[in-house]
Design an enzyme around this catalytic site. Structure first.
Site, mmCIF file in Angstrom:
data_model
loop_
_atom_site.group_PDB
_atom_site.id
_atom_site.type_symbol
_atom_site.label_atom_id
_atom_site.label_comp_id
_atom_site.label_asym_id
_atom_site.label_seq_id
_atom_site.Cartn_x
_atom_site.Cartn_y
_atom_site.Cartn_z
ATOM 1 N N ASP A 137 0.862 -1.168 0.000
ATOM 2 C CA ASP A 137 0.000 0.000 0.000
ATOM 3 C C ASP A 137 0.912 1.236 0.000
ATOM 4 O O ASP A 137 2.127 1.153 0.105
ATOM 5 C CB ASP A 137 -0.940 -0.035 1.212
ATOM 6 C CG ASP A 137 -2.171 0.835 1.012
ATOM 7 O OD1 ASP A 137 -3.186 0.601 1.673
ATOM 8 O OD2 ASP A 137 -2.100 1.752 0.167
ATOM 9 N N GLU A 161 -10.233 7.225 4.439
ATOM 10 C CA GLU A 161 -9.213 6.592 5.279
ATOM 11 C C GLU A 161 -9.215 7.182 6.695
ATOM 12 O O GLU A 161 -10.282 7.394 7.277
ATOM 13 C CB GLU A 161 -7.857 6.708 4.576
ATOM 14 C CG GLU A 161 -7.869 6.044 3.191
ATOM 15 C CD GLU A 161 -6.501 5.913 2.588
ATOM 16 O OE1 GLU A 161 -6.345 6.181 1.382
ATOM 17 O OE2 GLU A 161 -5.542 5.526 3.307
#
Ligand code: GLC
Length: 616
Positions: A289, A485
């Protein structure tokens, strides 16, 4: 390490004429690998963000893939700009100057609810809404449309589906999860992957299941936090949805930021290699990621070697990719990362590119779907509109107030009544989403959808003009504003919870708020509802948000209450159902909390998982 059976014998779009009589994909990968220098191999393992890598960099450093982070778009963010960008990157990767080996580049985006980075894209409901449809066939059709719009821009790879099984609504990424139940998430996985990847021919896009593993299970729902559970629970809740995705031929998996019992997934050899690649036989590639490797150790070179040795094949690096490349080279030359691990990673990368038919595809500008005029067109939007309709969950409907008559004098109010930005939520044009109509080209707000169906409606977002003599009923559209997020986390504490995650680079994104109670987060919403209700006008409240929140006061003040989640660009789908053209179909894929206590899951929910007043 020999490639797995299914990769060697997998079906391929590559016409037999381009392969010698017995050459298989694995043999092609091995033959290519044998010709590659260390620089060419390690270049394939780099995935810089577009703003940090030019086409010349792709050529000079043999870069294997490039990505757009949330909100990162070329030129004017028109489809043609995306095609031109990808064409230039691809051409650079195919340069045949001395010392170069032409290996076509992959470009990747987060098309997690449509290719929503791009202006004018069809923006679908986020996964939490799709989960409430309980309709894997519909979700597969939606995924197919998303893939087609990805292809229209010359892009090859999408970081979807998210297979998170969110366990705590304090998590800012709850809306990316189909459900709190693994079996519901799993029910969508295979169809989604097949719809996106197709037969890996001209109509296919590379899918990426994420985030491996346990992203939705962190303590207190802290984004990138620690998932402190047994291996049995990790397997039962968070791994289960990956099985059908892997069976469907999934080509890539993204490692997760979270830790498992204190150990970061990005450096977890057992999870990345022994379980995913070994026990589960995954023969595609694992991509890190966003700078996820950085958090493994304060020394970047050590962090890189930990990630590579754990099983990371492609390093997603936002800016410092040249440093990453140099340090990885050093780690290999010093034997800290064995060449066998590099060869395995590169074989996997080449294997994905070969299975995707990338070596046989023409340049992006010449591909069949590039600049497809259907991008953001009516046919695509109709699929999204259907998904919106089926995602709505009717939680309350006293005196059967809904559906409304088209002849009713309807007041439409609330901060999200006419705001396509609010409807779309995060990962839409900008990483954190947008808060205006202008930013979302195309589509309809809830108000625009209602207006299109009934001339008797009026819009007053404040609700101040509500008057029982003029209005029979009010639709008040309220809820959350966009986030993504960690900036969507709800945390009693401040910016980062001690011990929740990182070794270095503490996560400094400010959270959305401190509580799951909507009346605390957005008191104006309740004020609007109660002010209108106080005038004797029945209120239909429509909740726009990325997770169920505590809305007891809002519910009590409303005669009807609809969870619309983050419906995306097609607000018309909400109007279709409120005005009775279509029935209510959706049922909760998450239990709805009754209290804002951190231990809310120990109490009876306000509405249980599976609840929904279905009218058709
Ligand atoms: C983000 C997300 C991940 C996304 C990636 C690229 O940090 O965690 O889901 O695919 O970066 O944008």
């Amino acid at each position: 390490m020999p490639l797995s059976y299914d990769l060697i014998h997998s079906s391929s779009t590559i016409p037999m004429t381009t392969m010698t009589r017995h050459e298989t994909l694995a043999e092609r990968a091995d033959a290519l690998l044998a010709r590659m220098t260390l620089a060419q191999k390690l270049g394939q393992m780099m995935m810089p963000e577009r703003m940090a890598a030019t086409a010349d960099d792709v050529r000079d450093y043999h870069i294997g893939s490039v990505l757009s982070g949330g909100g990162s778009a070329p030129g004017t963010n028109a489809v043609s700009d995306w095609v031109a960008m990808n064409d230039a990157y691809w051409a650079a990767s195919m340069d045949e100057a001395p010392g170069r080996l032409p290996i076509p580049l992959l470009y990747a985006v987060d098309a997690i609810h449509g290719h929503a980075n791009v202006r004018g894209a069809t923006v679908f409901p986020h996964n939490i809404g799709l989960g409430c449809t309980r309709d894997p066939e519909l979700v597969a059709r939606a995924a197919g449309v998303m893939a087609r719009e990805v292809l229209a821009t010359g892009v090859d790879w999408t970081f979807a589906p998210t297979l998170a099984v969110a366990q705590n609504i304090h998590w800012g990424r709850t809306y990316e999860s189909f459900s709190e139940r693994p079996e519901v998430v799993a029910s969508f996985a295979a169809g989604y992957v097949r719809a996106v990847q197709g037969d890996l021919g001209a109509d296919g896009v590379i899918a990426c299941a994420k985030h491996w593993v346990g992203d939705g299970g962190t303590t207190a729902g802290n984004d990138q936090g620690d998932t402190a559970i047994t291996e049995a629970e990790l397997e039962r809740t968070h791994m289960t949805p990956y099985y059908p995705a892997l069976d469907a031929g999934l080509l890539t998996v993204m490692a997760s930021f979270n830790s498992w019992n204190g150990d970061k997934c990005h450096g977890h050899r057992y999870l990345l290699t022994d379980v995913l690649k070994g026990r589960l036989g995954f023969d595609g590639l694992v991509v890190s990621d966003w700078d996820g490797v950085d958090y493994l150790h304060e020394d970047y070179g050590t962090a890189i070697s930990m990630a590579a040795n754990a099983g990371i094949d492609v390093f997603m690096v936002s800016v410092e990719w040249k440093q990453c490349l140099a340090l990885l080279t050093q780690q290999v030359e010093q034997g800290v990362v064995p060449m066998s691990r590099i060869d395995d990673a590169v074989r996997r990368i080449l294997g994905v590119k070969l299975r995707f038919g990338l070596f046989e595809k023409p340049r992006p500008a010449a591909r069949v779907w590039s600049n497809d005029p259907a991008f953001g067109g009516l046919a695509h939007r109709e699929v999204a509109r259907e998904a919106v309709r089926k995602s709505l969950v009717l939680l309350k409907n006293d005196q059967t107030l809904l559906p409304l008559s088209r002849a009713a004098r309807i007041l439409v109010a609330g901060k999200s009544a006419h705001n396509r930005g609010h409807q779309c939520g995060g990962f839409t044009v900008a990483w954190q989403g947008e808060t205006t109509n202008e930013a979302i080209a195309g589509g309809t707000s809830v108000w625009e959808g209602i207006q299109a169906l009934t001339p008797m409606a009026t819009l007053d977002e404040s609700g101040a003009s509500a008057d029982a003599a003029s209005h029979d009923v009010a639709i008040v559209v309220i809820g959350e504003t966009p986030y993504a997020e960690g900036m969507g986390d709800l945390r009693a504490g401040g910016r980062v919870q001690p011990g929740s995650q990182v070794v270095v680079k503490p996560h400094t994104l400010p959270p959305y708020g401190k509580t799951t109670e909507l009346a605390q987060l957005h008191p104006d919403d309740l004020a609007t509802i109660t002010a209108i209700a106080a005038k004797g006008i029945p209120v239909v409240t429509v909740f726009i948000g990325g997770r169920p929140l505590v809305v007891n006061a809002e519910l009590d003040a409303s005669q009807a209450f609809v969870a619309a989640w983050l419906p995306g660009s097609e607000g018309q789908g909400v109007a279709d159902v409120l005005l009775g053209d279509f029935p209510f179909h959706g049922t909760l894929s998450f239990a709805w909390p009754a209290s804002a206590a951190p231990s809310y899951k120990d109490e009876a929910p306000r509405f249980p998982f599976g609840y929904g007043i279905v009218t058709g």
